[in-house]
Scaffold this motif. Structure first.
Motif, PDB file in Angstrom:
ATOM      1  N   ILE A   1       7.563  11.264 -12.881  1.00 27.02           N
ATOM      2  CA  ILE A   1       6.850  12.182 -11.987  1.00 27.02           C
ATOM      3  C   ILE A   1       7.394  13.584 -12.180  1.00 27.02           C
ATOM      4  O   ILE A   1       8.605  13.798 -12.152  1.00 27.02           O
ATOM      5  CB  ILE A   1       7.054  11.764 -10.501  1.00 27.02           C
TER       6      ILE A   1
ATOM      7  N   LYS B   1       3.803   5.763  -3.698  1.00 28.70           N
ATOM      8  CA  LYS B   1       3.784   6.891  -2.758  1.00 28.70           C
ATOM      9  C   LYS B   1       5.036   6.923  -1.873  1.00 28.70           C
ATOM     10  O   LYS B   1       5.693   7.953  -1.762  1.00 28.70           O
ATOM     11  CB  LYS B   1       2.537   6.820  -1.849  1.00 28.70           C
TER      12      LYS B   1
ATOM     13  N   VAL C   1      -1.535   9.517  -6.873  1.00 32.40           N
ATOM     14  CA  VAL C   1      -0.545   8.755  -7.622  1.00 32.40           C
ATOM     15  C   VAL C   1      -1.152   7.389  -7.973  1.00 32.40           C
ATOM     16  O   VAL C   1      -1.842   6.778  -7.157  1.00 32.40           O
ATOM     17  CB  VAL C   1       0.738   8.550  -6.764  1.00 32.40           C
TER      18      VAL C   1
ATOM     19  N   LYS D   1       2.625   7.216 -11.484  1.00 32.14           N
ATOM     20  CA  LYS D   1       2.431   8.491 -12.183  1.00 32.14           C
ATOM     21  C   LYS D   1       1.450   9.360 -11.403  1.00 32.14           C
ATOM     22  O   LYS D   1       0.625   8.839 -10.650  1.00 32.14           O
ATOM     23  CB  LYS D   1       1.833   8.254 -13.567  1.00 32.14           C
ATOM     24  N   ILE D   2       1.510  10.667 -11.657  1.00 35.66           N
ATOM     25  CA  ILE D   2       0.513  11.541 -11.038  1.00 35.66           C
ATOM     26  C   ILE D   2      -0.748  11.497 -11.882  1.00 35.66           C
ATOM     27  O   ILE D   2      -0.746  11.836 -13.062  1.00 35.66           O
ATOM     28  CB  ILE D   2       1.042  12.975 -10.887  1.00 35.66           C
TER      29      ILE D   2
END
Ligand code: ADP
Ligand code: ADP
Length: 224
Positions: free
Chosen positions: A22, A42, A210, A214-215
């Motif tokens: 991230i 999250k 997310v 990962k974003i």
């Protein structure tokens, strides 16, 4: 205010990869929501920002403090962070007034000032007539307002909220959200909120999606 680089976090000796690299920067005074399916990472991300969870790979700097290097994480948490959770973690056998004072225990604030400050915050969330009651006597929305008062008691620079409306009906949830938004506007507090509800997420300045640690997407909101 928050700077995250290459953050990875796994559980169960690497079997569960909760965060998979991230990179994220959050400015002072920004309101950011983190959205994504259940299990996407999250809460882990929020917990790493608040130093409730540590020992990942990569770097997390919050309010100028490098969380991978700081020894005194509890001091960092009590000085910089206010937490608001879905299940507010109030202590059932303490009164509302006592619950709000908990984060000030161990600071240099005197007992009298602790009570004064707790009272002021409880007034600001409209609970001055409930101060002597125990949390079990309160409604869900009232409990969450106590939790918000408690989160603010040390003047944190950052509020981390994990599904703050998750356990509430939508009308009560809206009252809590208004309270958080107000705070963010008036006090220039940095607000990071995890939610799975798009309608709630859309109240933020920026929405981070997310997925699988990962974003996936970032969206800036111009309508706030
Ligand atoms: P979300 O908040 O998006 O629902 P979480 O951050 O809670 O996701 O969880 C991400 C992944 O990490 C999930 O697979 C979850 O089961 C796992 N996980 C989270 N916390 C722990 C933990 N303390 N121990 C083991 N696995 C965990
Ligand atoms: P949410 O979906 O709202 O993020 P969860 O129910 O996934 O909440 O997680 C609640 C708490 O339980 C989190 O603090 C997380 O660290 C922990 N947790 C989640 N999954 C696991 C797991 N597989 N093993 C141990 N702890 C977990």
């Amino acid at each position: 205010m928050i700077e995250i680089k290459g953050l990875k976090k796994s559980y169960d000796k690497g079997k569960i990869k909760a965060l998979n690299g991230i990179d994220l920067e959050i400015r002072k005074g920004e309101f950011v929501s983190i959205i994504g399916p259940s299990g996407s990472g999250k809460s882990t991300l929020l917990n790493m920002i608040g130093a409730l969870d540590t020992a990942g790979e990569g770097s997390v700097e919050v309010a100028g403090i490098d969380l991978t290097k700081t020894k005194d994480l509890s001091k960092f948490r009590s000085q910089e962070i206010g937490f608001v959770f879905q299940l507010h973690n109030l202590i059932p056998n303490l009164t509302v007034l006592e619950n709000v004072q908990i984060p000030m225990i161990g600071t240099s604030i005197s007992g009298k000032d602790m009570e004064k400050r707790a009272l002021k915050l409880l007034k600001s969330v409209d609970l001055e007539d409930r101060i002597d009651q125990r949390p079990t006597k309160l409604s869900g929305g009232e409990r969450q307002r106590v939790a918000i008062a408690r989160a603010l008691v040390n003047n944190p620079s950052i509020i981390l909220a994990d599904e703050p409306t998750g356990a509430l009906d939508s009308k009560t949830g809206d009252i809590i959200l208004d309270l958080l938004k107000d705070l963010h506007k008036k006090e220039n507090v940095t607000l990071v909120m995890v939610t799975h509800e798009p309608y709630v997420a859309n109240m933020a300045d920026r929405i981070i999606t997310v997925r699988d640690g990962k974003i996936l997407e970032e969206k800036t909101n111009n309508i706030t």
